[in-house]
Design an enzyme around this catalytic site. Structure first.
Site, short mmCIF file in Angstrom:
data_model
loop_
_atom_site.label_atom_id
_atom_site.label_comp_id
_atom_site.label_asym_id
_atom_site.label_seq_id
_atom_site.Cartn_x
_atom_site.Cartn_y
_atom_site.Cartn_z
N CYS B 87 1.84 18.59 64.64
CA CYS B 87 2.30 19.95 64.97
C CYS B 87 3.78 19.95 65.36
O CYS B 87 4.63 19.81 64.50
CB CYS B 87 1.40 20.57 66.03
N HIS B 218 -4.30 19.77 64.37
CA HIS B 218 -4.45 18.90 65.54
C HIS B 218 -5.73 18.06 65.47
O HIS B 218 -6.76 18.50 65.98
CB HIS B 218 -4.52 19.76 66.81
N GLU B 220 -6.44 15.50 67.25
CA GLU B 220 -6.81 15.05 68.61
C GLU B 220 -7.65 16.09 69.33
O GLU B 220 -8.31 15.77 70.32
CB GLU B 220 -5.54 14.69 69.40
#
Lengths: 155, 257
Positions: B87, B218, B220
Site C-alpha cells: 500500500c 493488504h 497482512e
C-alpha cells in the site's frame, strides 16, 4: 464570459510546504530560499464578477477564513521577498474529473461557473543571479510532480 | 532465522501487523524507524508497510522515497535481497523508480483512485489472482491463477504510466504479479472488481529480477480466517494471503542464506 483566478493558501504554517522544503534541502537544492503553496482555481464565469468573488470566497469548500487567506491575482506571488526572485509553477492532474465543478454547480447553485481548472501553485524563491527557472524545473520534476499523471506550467 | 526489517516512517500504521505476519511464518522481524542508525546490511529482507507516511504530503509515498534510509535499502535490494512495499510502501517503491525499475527514472505512478462512489480514500474487500509463474520472491507458494481475498484501503492506488508500451513490456517480463479479479478469477477492468481504476487491473508489480514487489492490497490484514470479512469460520486458521510472507521466507532460504 470572464476569466477569474483565485489562490487559496494557509494563514497558519503550511506543513506540506515545510516538509517539501526540508526534503529539497536534503536533496541538495540549497539555492532554494523559500517555498510556498496555494490551491489554484481558474473560473470562467458569466455575469457580475464582483458578486461572484464575494460569493465564492464565502464557500467553506474552497476557503475557511479562520485558517485560509486568499487572493484573486497571482501578482503578489511574482514579487519575491528579501530581494529574491520567485518562480511560480502550477501542477495539475492530467485527468481533471470535474468533481469540484459539479459540487459547486449542482450542490451550491453556482450556475454562473462555466469552466473550472484547479491545481497546486508552488512559489519558489531563489537568490537573484542564478538560473532559477532551470532549478525550479529540476525541483518540479524530482519532487513536486509525477509526470505519469500530472503536468506543470510556469505562470 | 531470516531477519526482516519492517521500515517505519512517520504516519505508517500497519507496521505491527506486518511484523507479526513475518514472525507468524517463522521469520525474525523488527520495526526499524526511518532515522535509525541500525546497520541495515544485517537484515535479509525488507518490508515497507502501509499507512500514510508524512501524511501523504505532496504526493503519497514521495517524501519517504527521498529519505536517506531508502538509499541503503535500494542498495541492499540490488544485491538480490527481497523488498516488499504494501500500500503506502508500494507508493514509496514506485516513487523511487524501483518499480517497475526498467529505466533509471520514475516510470509509473500510483495516481488518485477513479471511483464512481467516492473521491479520495476508499476501502473494500477485493479479489486478486496470481498471474505470474512463480518468478517473484513473494508468490512462489501460489498456484497460477490462485485467488486471494484481501482488503484495499487507499486514496491513491491506481497504477498508471505515460509510457504506452510499458504494460506490454511488463507482461513480457512477467512483472505483473497480481491482478484484480472477481471471486471466480475473471479479470474485469471495471469498478468494483478493479477498485481504483488501475491500468490492466494491476494490483501488484515486481521488478524485472522479481525480488522487489509493490502491492496495493493488504495481505497482512487477511492472513487468518478471523481477519477476513464475511468469513463464516472465525478461527485462527491461516488463509492463502499469508503465503506472501511464506514465499518471502522461502526465497531468502533459497537465494540469500
Amino acid at each position: 464570459m470572464t476569466m477569474m483566478l483565485m489562490l487559496v493558501g494557509l494563514k497558519v504554517p503550511d506543513n506540506v510546504a515545510i516538509t517539501a522544503f526540508n526534503t529539497l534541502k536534503r536533496m541538495k537544492f540549497y539555492q532554494l530560499k523559500g517555498l510556498e503553496r496555494a490551491n489554484y482555481y481558474k473560473f470562467d464565469v458569466r455575469g457580475n464578477v464582483d458578486d461572484f468573488r464575494k460569493k465564492i470566497s464565502n464557500v467553506d469548500i474552497l476557503v475557511n477564513t479562520n485558517k485560509n487567506k486568499f487572493s484573486f491575482s497571482i501578482e503578489g506571488n511574482k514579487e519575491g521577498k528579501n530581494n529574491y526572485k520567485n518562480i511560480n509553477i502550477l501542477i495539475q492532474d492530467n485527468d481533471n474529473r470535474g468533481g469540484l465543478l459539479s459540487t459547486l454547480r449542482e450542490r451550491l447553485g453556482f450556475d454562473e461557473i462555466k469552466k473550472l481548472e484547479s491545481g497546486i501553485l508552488w512559489t519558489m524563491s531563489f537568490e537573484k543571479g542564478i538560473d532559477a527557472k532551470k532549478i525550479a524545473l529540476e525541483i518540479t520534476k524530482s519532487l513536486l510532480m509525477n509526470d505519469n499523471y500530472q503536468k506543470y506550467k510556469i505562470i | 532465522m531470516q531477519k526482516i526489517a519492517v521500515l517505519y516512517f512517520p504516519g505508517n500504521n500497519c507496521e505491527e501487523e506486518t511484523r507479526d505476519r513475518c514472525i507468524d511464518v517463522g521469520m525474525d522481524a523488527k520495526i526499524i524507524r526511518w532515522n535509525s542508525k541500525e546497520n541495515l546490511n544485517s537484515f535479509d529482507g525488507y518490508i515497507i508497510p502501509g499507512g500514510f507516511s508524512y501524511e501523504d504530503r505532496v504526493r503519497a509515498g514521495i517524501i519517504a522515497a527521498k529519505e536517506n534510509i531508502m538509499g541503503k535499502v535500494i542498495e541492499e535490494s540490488r544485491n538480490g535481497k527481497p523488498l516488499l512495499g504494501i500500500c503506502n510502501g508500494a507508493q514509496v517503491l514506485v516513487e523511487t523508480g524501483m518499480i517497475p525499475g526498467l529505466k533509471n527514472e520514475v516510470e509509473m505512478a500510483l495516481a488518485p483512485n477513479v471511483n464512481p462512489l467516492v473521491s479520495g480514500y476508499y476501502d473494500a474487500w477485493v479479489y486478486i489472482k496470481n498471474i505470474n509463474s512463480n518468478k517473484c520472491a513473494f508468490n512462489n507458494y501460489y498456484e497460477k491463477n490462485e485467488i486471494i481475498k484481501v482488503p484495499v484501503a487507499h486514496g491513491e492506488g491506481r497504477f498508471m504510466t505515460k509510457d504506452k508500451n510499458l504494460i506490454k513490456k511488463l507482461e513480457k517480463n512477467k512483472q505483473i504479479v497480481f491482478q484484480y479479479c472477481d471471486e471466480r478469477g475473471k479479470v474485469l477492468n471495471k469498478f468494483p472488481i478493479n477498485p481504483n481504476g488501475a491500468v490492466h487491473s494491476i494490483a501488484a508489480i515486481s521488478n524485472k529480477e522479481g525480488n522487489v514487489m509493490a502491492m496495493m492490497p493488504h495481505p497482512e490484514r487477511a492472513s487468518y480466517n478471523w481477519q477476513v470479512s464475511g468469513s463464516i469460520i472465525k478461527n485462527n486458521e491461516r488463509t492463502n494471503a499469508i503465503k506472501i510472507f511464506e514465499s518471502m521466507k522461502k526465497y531468502i532460504e533459497e537465494k540469500i542464506k
